[in-house]
Design an enzyme around this catalytic site. Sequence first.
Site, PDB file in Angstrom:
ATOM      1  N   GLU A 311      69.038  26.539  73.086  1.00  0.00           N
ATOM      2  CA  GLU A 311      69.464  26.746  71.697  1.00  0.00           C
ATOM      3  C   GLU A 311      69.260  28.204  71.275  1.00  0.00           C
ATOM      4  O   GLU A 311      68.203  28.793  71.514  1.00  0.00           O
ATOM      5  CB  GLU A 311      68.646  25.824  70.784  1.00  0.00           C
ATOM      6  CG  GLU A 311      68.884  26.028  69.302  1.00  0.00           C
ATOM      7  CD  GLU A 311      67.835  25.342  68.445  1.00  0.00           C
ATOM      8  OE1 GLU A 311      68.093  25.142  67.250  1.00  0.00           O
ATOM      9  OE2 GLU A 311      66.750  25.010  68.977  1.00  0.00           O
ATOM     10  N   LYS A 381      75.659  22.085  64.900  1.00  0.00           N
ATOM     11  CA  LYS A 381      74.539  21.199  64.613  1.00  0.00           C
ATOM     12  C   LYS A 381      74.703  20.525  63.257  1.00  0.00           C
ATOM     13  O   LYS A 381      75.034  21.178  62.263  1.00  0.00           O
ATOM     14  CB  LYS A 381      73.231  21.998  64.650  1.00  0.00           C
ATOM     15  CG  LYS A 381      71.973  21.161  64.503  1.00  0.00           C
ATOM     16  CD  LYS A 381      70.744  22.042  64.617  1.00  0.00           C
ATOM     17  CE  LYS A 381      69.469  21.217  64.551  1.00  0.00           C
ATOM     18  NZ  LYS A 381      68.261  22.080  64.610  1.00  0.00           N
ATOM     19  N   CYS A 440      68.325  20.848  69.443  1.00  0.00           N
ATOM     20  CA  CYS A 440      66.957  20.874  68.933  1.00  0.00           C
ATOM     21  C   CYS A 440      66.504  19.468  68.561  1.00  0.00           C
ATOM     22  O   CYS A 440      66.589  18.544  69.350  1.00  0.00           O
ATOM     23  CB  CYS A 440      66.864  21.849  67.754  1.00  0.00           C
ATOM     24  SG  CYS A 440      65.165  22.234  67.252  1.00  0.00           S
TER      25      CYS A 440
END
Length: 633
Positions: A311, A381, A440
Amino acid sequence: MNGAISPLAHETRTTNRSPLPHPTPVPFPVERALPSLLLLVAALPSALLLYLAFFPVAWGFLGWVALVPFLLLVRGGTANVARYATAYVVGLLFYLPVLQWISVADPRMVWAWFGLTGYCALYFPLALLFIRFIDQKTRLPLVLSVPVAWTALEFFRSTFCTGFGWYQVGHTQHDYLPIIQIADLAGVYGVTFLVVAGNALLAESLCAQGWFRRAILGPVALPRYSASSLLVQALGVVVALLATLGYGYWRLADDDYQPGPRVALIQGNLDQRLRNSQQEGAGKEVQFHYESLSLLSGSKEYHPDLIVWPETSYPWAWEVDSDGGLSADNFKDAQKFTAASRTNILLGLNVFQEKEDAKYWRYNSAVLLSPNGVPAGRYDKIHRVVFGEYIPLVDWIPLMNKLSPYDFEYSIHSGEGHPRFAMDEPAGEQRRFTFGVVICYEDTDPDMARPYGGGDGQRPADFLLNTSNDGWFDGSSEHEQHLAICRFRAIECRRSVLRSVNMGVSAVIDGNGRVLQPELLGVAHPPPEVEMSEEKCPRVWDVSPQGGGKRSLPVSQWHEFKKVQGVLLATVPLDNRTSFYAVWGDWLPWVCWLLLAPVVAVMAWRMVAGVGRLTARFAFTIRKPVAASVPMV
């Protein structure tokens, strides 16, 4: 006088009356106060037991008994203020040490650590309130009321305001594979329900013992169930446990995985302070770090079909205009990254997307580059991290900025949709492999992974990738706990999950939740002119039928893969099974809330009625002196 008392008589009575004797204070019996005090003290070990059940200790078996001391507050005789205050203290004593890793990210995050601790601890007295209400108003045993209330509240905590799904009771069982296979039926909440029911049975058994009631619960506690009734409850829990184990062993035996594409997972080892640094050259150092690992993993010796960066490991802004075109610098980098390996590369980066009003929206994204360097897909995300990627309620409460690790506006926009990435066909393959990405902490949210298991009505992806940056937490227990939670996503979707994590723990998790044992292939030494100690040289591991195969990596060895840079090579084990949970989702916690609905309704009505009575009493108190001051006509 019609029986009236004359003023003189009244005066005589008043003046000649002898004062009443003062009442002699009666000491409070020690034998009544002692059980109440022992009850409150006896509830506190739940905090320690829960802490030991999670990382860094990870004695998961304690999850089956950790709530027993806390549940004594349901039946014990004591003042309600002390009862619920003790429940809150239990929550504080558990969450304060187990969440300590939050403060490692940045000194300013200490306040976020305290704030999240105080919030999560509230669920302990709230659970106690629900359980006691059911226990007092119905004849339901604790083995039903406790798991229903606890599961419902864990679900609420995991979803409310984007949620915080860490440290659920079911997570304590992550390494007991036969037990957690039911996650493909009811998610991690099914495991929580079973384990909490076991705790409730033990608490109910203790409450049935006369000596225990007299010593701890106090004289007001009476036996609720006969020995035969307790036996029936115990049989119910044992049957549920045996059925869970039977289903688990059956699922574990059904693991005829097919070999998929060859993937290289990059694990950097960069402290977040360097990544946040504004000093000249910091960005170039970050890029060199990951570019070197990418070149290592893409060498002809390893020939992967896909290279995965963690990430936000690409340190520069990835600028995209309103038509989807890349800036010249970004396009040049894309060409450079793929030129040497000539394979697919998944970059973790921050995308700045131009909008119609000439403003740029920022996203935390994963971008797939095809072997010729052309972007072939992008995922933004969706589940943002509170305080890490946005500040809640900051427009109404500016003080919330104090809980942030940054002193500037850093919020990202939430993405939309769960796209499948399609890799270019590896040499000799007759099909294109598809995969989904969760970034994440999205791998701690079941709703982020479920669509890739078929929960969105589309064909399930072949496997999942989790790219993460755990460099914030510098080798703390967060690394292991993050990996432990991710195991449930693999089982819930019956898809392998591959993790590429800065600072670790990168891993390959198969569709049964097994963290596969990697084999060390060697250490990549730099050129002679580059000085680097043996400990800092990149490692190259392999997980494949020729490497780790189906052997699990023992939990006791997880820490060895933290804060080490390297490349984890893997032949993806493809799981073609389907999952009931992936399609039907969180049916169990919703059923729990449906059962709790009458309880919540009655409690809400009583609260409203109580507020109404207080308001009326206050209004009467205000009106009375005003009315007395109005002259009589």
